[in-house]
Motif scaffolding. Structure first.
Motif, PDB file in Angstrom:
ATOM      1  N   GLY A  35       6.730 -12.600  -5.743  1.00  0.00           N
ATOM      2  CA  GLY A  35       7.729 -11.796  -6.448  1.00  0.00           C
ATOM      3  C   GLY A  35       7.116 -10.709  -7.313  1.00  0.00           C
ATOM      4  N   GLY A  49      11.204  -4.444  -0.050  1.00  0.00           N
ATOM      5  CA  GLY A  49       9.863  -5.053  -0.021  1.00  0.00           C
ATOM      6  C   GLY A  49       9.004  -4.558   1.121  1.00  0.00           C
ATOM      7  N   GLY A  50       9.339  -3.424   1.711  1.00  0.00           N
ATOM      8  CA  GLY A  50       8.551  -2.861   2.816  1.00  0.00           C
ATOM      9  C   GLY A  50       9.228  -1.591   3.305  1.00  0.00           C
ATOM     10  N   GLU A 107      -0.718  -4.880   4.631  1.00  0.00           N
ATOM     11  CA  GLU A 107       0.395  -5.826   4.768  1.00  0.00           C
ATOM     12  C   GLU A 107       0.046  -7.152   4.122  1.00  0.00           C
ATOM     13  N   LYS A 151      -2.053 -14.945   5.101  1.00  0.00           N
ATOM     14  CA  LYS A 151      -0.690 -14.783   4.608  1.00  0.00           C
ATOM     15  C   LYS A 151       0.016 -16.143   4.538  1.00  0.00           C
ATOM     16  N   GLY A 163       6.751  -7.447  -6.378  1.00  0.00           N
ATOM     17  CA  GLY A 163       7.278  -6.105  -6.122  1.00  0.00           C
ATOM     18  C   GLY A 163       6.530  -5.346  -5.046  1.00  0.00           C
ATOM     19  N   PHE A 164       7.024  -4.123  -4.736  1.00  0.00           N
ATOM     20  CA  PHE A 164       6.472  -3.287  -3.664  1.00  0.00           C
ATOM     21  C   PHE A 164       6.144  -1.911  -4.220  1.00  0.00           C
ATOM     22  N   ARG A 168       1.296 -18.339   1.218  1.00  0.00           N
ATOM     23  CA  ARG A 168       2.665 -18.862   1.080  1.00  0.00           C
ATOM     24  C   ARG A 168       2.645 -20.370   0.822  1.00  0.00           C
ATOM     25  N   LYS A 194       4.917 -10.139  -2.189  1.00  0.00           N
ATOM     26  CA  LYS A 194       6.316 -10.517  -1.933  1.00  0.00           C
ATOM     27  C   LYS A 194       6.514 -12.015  -2.177  1.00  0.00           C
ATOM     28  N   ASP A 253       0.722  -6.635   0.626  1.00  0.00           N
ATOM     29  CA  ASP A 253       2.166  -6.499   0.380  1.00  0.00           C
ATOM     30  C   ASP A 253       2.877  -7.843   0.497  1.00  0.00           C
ATOM     31  N   LYS A 254       2.476  -8.659   1.502  1.00  0.00           N
ATOM     32  CA  LYS A 254       3.142  -9.947   1.695  1.00  0.00           C
ATOM     33  C   LYS A 254       2.750 -10.949   0.612  1.00  0.00           C
ATOM     34  N   GLY A 291       2.774  -3.753  -2.724  1.00  0.00           N
ATOM     35  CA  GLY A 291       2.161  -4.964  -3.245  1.00  0.00           C
ATOM     36  C   GLY A 291       0.720  -4.832  -3.693  1.00  0.00           C
TER      37      GLY A 291
END
Ligand code: KG4
Ligand code: ZN
Length: 377
Positions: free
Chosen positions: A191, A58-59, A181, A232, A193-194, A236, A188, A184-185, A196
């Motif tokens: 779910g 994932g990174g 990022e 971010k 994928g990367f 979440r 993540k 990407d986060k 992102g």
């Protein structure tokens, strides 16, 4: 800008330069020709991505990246020369990224370039990766200085006033995560994928951005810096607050995150445009705003920037994505510009994990620095 003029003989002669890049997760090699008038011709350009190797994590994993670069660099240099139908003997110089970046990765291109320079007797040019990005629009068009650059990638989020060759002023940068990022986060958490960014953009296509109320970062902070850490966390928390989230929830949250990131980028860039416009009152309008880096591929981000640019009397320039993301042509270009000015490096030049572009410029130019001749002298 009162920079000392380049040596006329070097300036007038076309220069052919091999460039190598390995500072993040792309291994790349390219050959360019810099014509005497400064026009750039890309003779070859090869890139080897590592997405598949990093996807399970994932990174980008630095150790995996470093090993893959070390294995790839020799072959890529050979491929770039072959596809330009040239040999090392035809090169006027060999340029490599020597920072900033993941140190194990940076060393791969730099060591390869040192070996090639030593073996061929050609000069080595150690290039700041950020200078490569700053100059990258000139791979496409002979853009005249100055321009404002927004660099938005997985590793960097910076606003740089590119005032002349070697004269770079950072107007803003991220206080925490890079914009890439944040994408990407977000991916993540849900779910997706990367990498992102493209996954979030795809998911967001069927989403309703207004459903989730994400915070606008740095509302009360003056200046042009960015912050993505709060977004971010908010993504979440929004995700964790959903009961058995489904496809539509994913699409709506992706759309909300994407528009929050785009709005923040556009807002801070708009401030930088004001600062830049004030610094160059006599330059012809519209002034150029160049956007580069992987996040510039995002249509919502680009639309937000275009709207802001139009409002401020700027013209948005978005180079094709192969020149926007990490590539070796921009490193060869920056190397050729140094070479045209007689600036080369000794073979013991170190790889640097950190190397701010503006601090370097301050020592390179006596006009804005402390009068030292700089690291390349
Ligand atoms: O410039 P780049 O290829 O590599 C470096 O980070 O140096 O940028 C990669 C970043 C990643 O974070 C990726 O998720 C993001 O750019 N990205 C995108 C899109 N395509 C790539 N972000 C948003 N939307 C996209 N379509
Ligand atoms: Zn980069």
């Amino acid at each position: 800008m009162d920079l000392s003029p380049p040596p006329p003989s070097a300036q007038a002669r076309p220069l052919v330069v091999l460039g190598l890049e390995s500072s993040c997760d792309e291994s790349a090699a390219a050959v360019i020709r810099r014509h005497g008038d400064g026009r750039i011709e890309v003779l070859s350009d090869v890139v080897l991505g590592q997405e598949a190797a990093h996807a399970p994590f994932g990174g980008v994993v630095p150790e995996i990246a470093a090993r893959a670069h070390a294995e790839a660099m020799d072959g890529l240099a050979r491929d770039a020369l072959q596809s330009a139908s040239l040999t090392l003997a035809n090169m006027d110089g060999i340029a490599a990224t020597s920072g900033p970046g993941l140190i194990g990765g940076v060393m791969a291109a730099l060591m390869t370039a040192k070996g090639l320079a030593l073996g061929s007797g050609k000069p080595l040019i150690a290039v700041n990766h950020l200078e490569g990005h700053a100059l990258s629009p000139r791979l496409v068009e002979p853009l005249a200085y100055p321009w404002l650059l927004l660099l938005v990638s997985g590793g960097h989020t910076q606003l740089i006033s590119v005032e002349d060759f070697g004269v770079y002023r950072r107007l803003g940068s991220t206080l925490d995560d890079a914009a890439g990022e944040a994408f990407d986060k977000t991916a993540k958490v849900m779910g997706l994928g990367f990498p992102g960014g493209p996954a979030v953009e795809r998911a967001a296509a069927t989403g309703v951005p207004g459903r989730f109320d994400l915070p606008a970062p740095l509302q009360r902070r003056a200046g042009c810096d960015f912050s993505f850490a709060g977004l971010k966390t908010a993504v979440r928390e929004a995700w964790d607050g959903l009961h058995e989230p489904g496809e539509q929830d994913r699409a709506d949250l992706a759309a909300a995150a994407q528009s929050a990131i785009a709005a923040h980028l556009a807002k801070r860039t708009e401030r930088a445009m004001t600062v830049f416009a004030e610094a160059f009152p006599h330059e012809a309008r519209p002034l150029p705003l160049v956007v580069a880096g992987g996040v510039a591929a995002n249509a919502t981000v680009r639309d937000a920037l275009r709207t802001a640019a139009e409002r401020q009397g700027f013209r948005l320039i978005h180079p094709p994505s192969k020149w926007c993301t990490d590539n070796a042509a921009m490193i060869a270009l920056a190397g050729a510009e140094h070479l045209a000015r007689g600036e080369t490096n000794a073979l013991d030049v170190p790889a640097r994990a950190r190397w701010p572009l503006d601090a370097d410029a301050a020592t390179l130019s006596p006009v804005i620095g402390a009068g030292r001749k700089g690291p390349k002298a």
